[in-house]
Design a protein around this motif. Structure first.
Motif, mmCIF file in Angstrom:
data_model
loop_
_atom_site.group_PDB
_atom_site.id
_atom_site.type_symbol
_atom_site.label_atom_id
_atom_site.label_comp_id
_atom_site.label_asym_id
_atom_site.label_seq_id
_atom_site.Cartn_x
_atom_site.Cartn_y
_atom_site.Cartn_z
ATOM 1 N N PRO A 241 1.237 -1.627 0.326
ATOM 2 C CA PRO A 241 0.276 0.354 0.001
ATOM 3 C C PRO A 241 0.738 1.142 0.030
ATOM 4 C CG PRO A 241 0.140 -1.265 1.681
ATOM 5 C CD PRO A 241 0.752 -1.760 1.169
ATOM 6 N N SER A 242 -0.162 2.458 -0.994
ATOM 7 C CA SER A 242 1.605 3.393 -0.575
ATOM 8 C C SER A 242 0.611 4.720 -0.050
ATOM 9 C CB SER A 242 0.372 4.239 -1.589
ATOM 10 O OG SER A 242 -0.514 4.969 -1.950
ATOM 11 N N SER A 243 2.211 5.093 1.235
ATOM 12 C CA SER A 243 1.893 6.040 1.760
ATOM 13 C C SER A 243 1.871 5.490 3.212
ATOM 14 C CB SER A 243 1.067 7.515 0.927
ATOM 15 O OG SER A 243 1.826 7.481 0.314
ATOM 16 N N PHE A 271 8.611 4.485 5.652
ATOM 17 C CA PHE A 271 7.033 4.708 4.780
ATOM 18 C C PHE A 271 7.088 3.985 3.242
ATOM 19 C CE2 PHE A 271 8.560 9.152 4.823
ATOM 20 C CZ PHE A 271 8.007 9.144 3.721
ATOM 21 N N THR A 272 6.177 3.477 3.462
ATOM 22 C CA THR A 272 6.174 3.193 2.282
ATOM 23 C C THR A 272 5.683 4.714 0.750
ATOM 24 O OG1 THR A 272 3.712 3.122 1.648
ATOM 25 C CG2 THR A 272 5.106 1.484 2.395
ATOM 26 N N PRO A 273 6.374 4.160 -0.047
ATOM 27 C CA PRO A 273 6.242 5.190 -1.169
ATOM 28 C C PRO A 273 5.316 5.557 -1.746
ATOM 29 C CG PRO A 273 6.856 3.680 -2.240
ATOM 30 C CD PRO A 273 7.072 3.811 -0.765
ATOM 31 N N PRO A 274 4.823 7.038 -2.195
ATOM 32 C CA PRO A 274 3.192 7.960 -2.320
ATOM 33 C C PRO A 274 2.981 7.338 -3.513
ATOM 34 C CG PRO A 274 4.885 9.102 -2.362
ATOM 35 C CD PRO A 274 5.374 8.327 -1.554
ATOM 36 N N LYS A 298 -7.077 -0.742 6.112
ATOM 37 C CA LYS A 298 -7.171 -0.267 7.207
ATOM 38 C C LYS A 298 -5.917 0.540 7.584
ATOM 39 C CE LYS A 298 -10.986 -3.684 8.300
ATOM 40 N NZ LYS A 298 -11.280 -4.772 9.678
ATOM 41 N N LEU A 299 -5.054 0.693 7.103
ATOM 42 C CA LEU A 299 -4.022 1.140 7.729
ATOM 43 C C LEU A 299 -3.774 2.453 6.991
ATOM 44 C CD1 LEU A 299 -0.964 -1.396 5.923
ATOM 45 C CD2 LEU A 299 -1.588 -1.377 8.441
ATOM 46 N N ALA A 300 -3.817 3.401 8.108
ATOM 47 C CA ALA A 300 -3.483 4.963 8.300
ATOM 48 C C ALA A 300 -2.370 5.236 7.169
ATOM 49 C CB ALA A 300 -3.057 5.132 9.335
ATOM 50 N N LYS A 301 -2.797 5.816 6.351
ATOM 51 C CA LYS A 301 -1.748 6.673 5.601
ATOM 52 C C LYS A 301 -1.386 7.823 6.331
ATOM 53 C CE LYS A 301 -3.331 5.497 1.417
ATOM 54 N NZ LYS A 301 -2.781 4.381 0.684
#
Length: 379
Positions: A241-243, A271-274, A298-301
């Protein structure tokens, strides 16, 4: 004079035959054949003379690579077989970096295959403010194989491709032209010096490690488990997932953040890239858990804004603690941004310092500042 040389060659061959079993000798000949090297190179005076010195200096590189990077070596061997290139290419990576994914040379070459940024980008590796795929052992291995295949096509032999990998195809072409031959013994001539000492030793080191890796007696003398070190790899590639925070991903996979980072050294931040369409690696034993329980929605950005930075030059008397205190930041933030694992700093060493944002200050976004940031990060 000719008789003296023949005598020495006979003596070395006799000694060599006494030390090695027929089975091991055949393995060595097969290694040479895989790399398009004539079998008589094994009795080359210069190679035989250098063997013991190279073994004493680089045997530990092989042991460390087998023991400390047991997740990487099987993966590389699998890809090499899949791509139908000599399995001895694995030892090129060992010589280049000791298989350390975060290895950085003085010339700023990065990763287990020690790619410079321009070369890496031409081979399709992504390097920006968020990721550095030179540190991805899987993707960089495919890139290295692609590069070596192109060199093989250009020069026609695997040993020439390996030499060019070290010195560059331009320098190798020049050496072949000066020598009037692409014969290995001729190119490695220590008197003529068609190639630099570093390049001449580069191939010898690779052969030495390949020979040692096929010497069961040597492996057993170090650690019996090393004989079966090439087990199947234990991770798999999935969409990320992004961000989102790496910590949250790790928590949802029920693994530690340190373990997740070990499988994903290409992420530059926590964090993962956008943006869509990126990937991560997870342990194979977590695949069923991932398929059943992992819910990206469900993971918060998180804020993927890249912090503004400046370059600080280390002075006499500096320490990580002192630099962090003077800049009102944490030691961990300096370590993470610069990938520093030890406490030692060198005078005149350049390190990146995150600048704390002031209230109401304009915030530079990652998208607008990624180019400048990439120039500051050690690539």
């Amino acid at each position: 004079m000719k008789k003296i040389i023949l005598f020495f060659l006979f003596s070395f061959n006799f000694l060599f035959a006494q030390i090695n079993t027929p089975e091991f000798y055949e393995r060595q000949i097969n290694i040479l054949r895989d790399l398009d090297i004539k079998s008589d190179f094994i009795s080359s005076l210069v190679f035989v003379q250098s063997q013991q010195d190279l073994k004493s200096k680089h045997a530990q590189t092989l042991i460390d690579g087998m023991q400390n990077f047991s997740k990487i070596t099987p993966m590389i061997r699998k890809i090499l077989a899949e791509q139908e290139v000599p399995e001895e290419i694995l030892y090129l990576a060992m010589v280049e970096s000791g298989l350390k994914v975060n290895s950085i040379s003085n010339a700023k070459a990065v990763g287990i295959w020690q790619f410079m940024q321009p070369t890496a980008k031409t081979l399709g590796l992504r390097i920006d403010a968020y990721v550095d795929e030179r540190r991805d052992p899987v993707k960089s291995t495919y890139a290295a194989i692609d590069y070596l295949k192109k060199l093989k096509t250009e020069f026609g032999k695997w040993y020439l491709a390996i030499l060019a990998y070290n010195c560059g195809n331009g320098k190798l072409r020049q050496a072949i032209k000066q020598a009037g031959s692409d014969d290995l013994n001729t190119l490695l001539d220590s008197d003529k010096k068609y190639l630099s000492l570093e390049t001449r030793n580069f191939l010898r080191k690779i052969l030495t490690l390949a020979f040692l890796a096929n010497d069961k007696d040597f492996l057993l003398s170090k650690n019996a488990s090393l004989v079966n070190y090439a087990l199947s790899n234990d991770f798999i590639k999935v969409d990320t997932p992004s961000s989102v925070s790496l910590k949250d991903i790790a928590k949802n996979l029920n693994i530690s953040l340190a373990t997740f980072k070990k499988y994903n050294p290409h992420f530059k931040h926590n964090f993962t890239p956008p943006g869509k369409g990126y990937y991560m690696y997870i342990p194979l034993d977590k695949v069923a858990f991932f398929d059943k329980y992992f819910e990206a929605k469900k993971l918060a950005k998180v804020d993927t804004t890249i912090p503004m930075t400046k370059i600080y030059i280390v002075k006499a008397g500096d320490s990580l603690y002192k630099i962090a205190r003077n800049h009102h930041i944490t030691v961990d933030s300096i370590r993470e941004l610069n990938r520093i694992h030890k406490n030692h700093l060198s005078i005149n060493q350049k390190i990146i310092i995150p600048i704390k944002e002031k209230k109401n200050a304009n915030i530079k976004t990652a998208q607008s500042d990624s180019k400048n940031y990439s120039n500051l990060v050690r690539n």
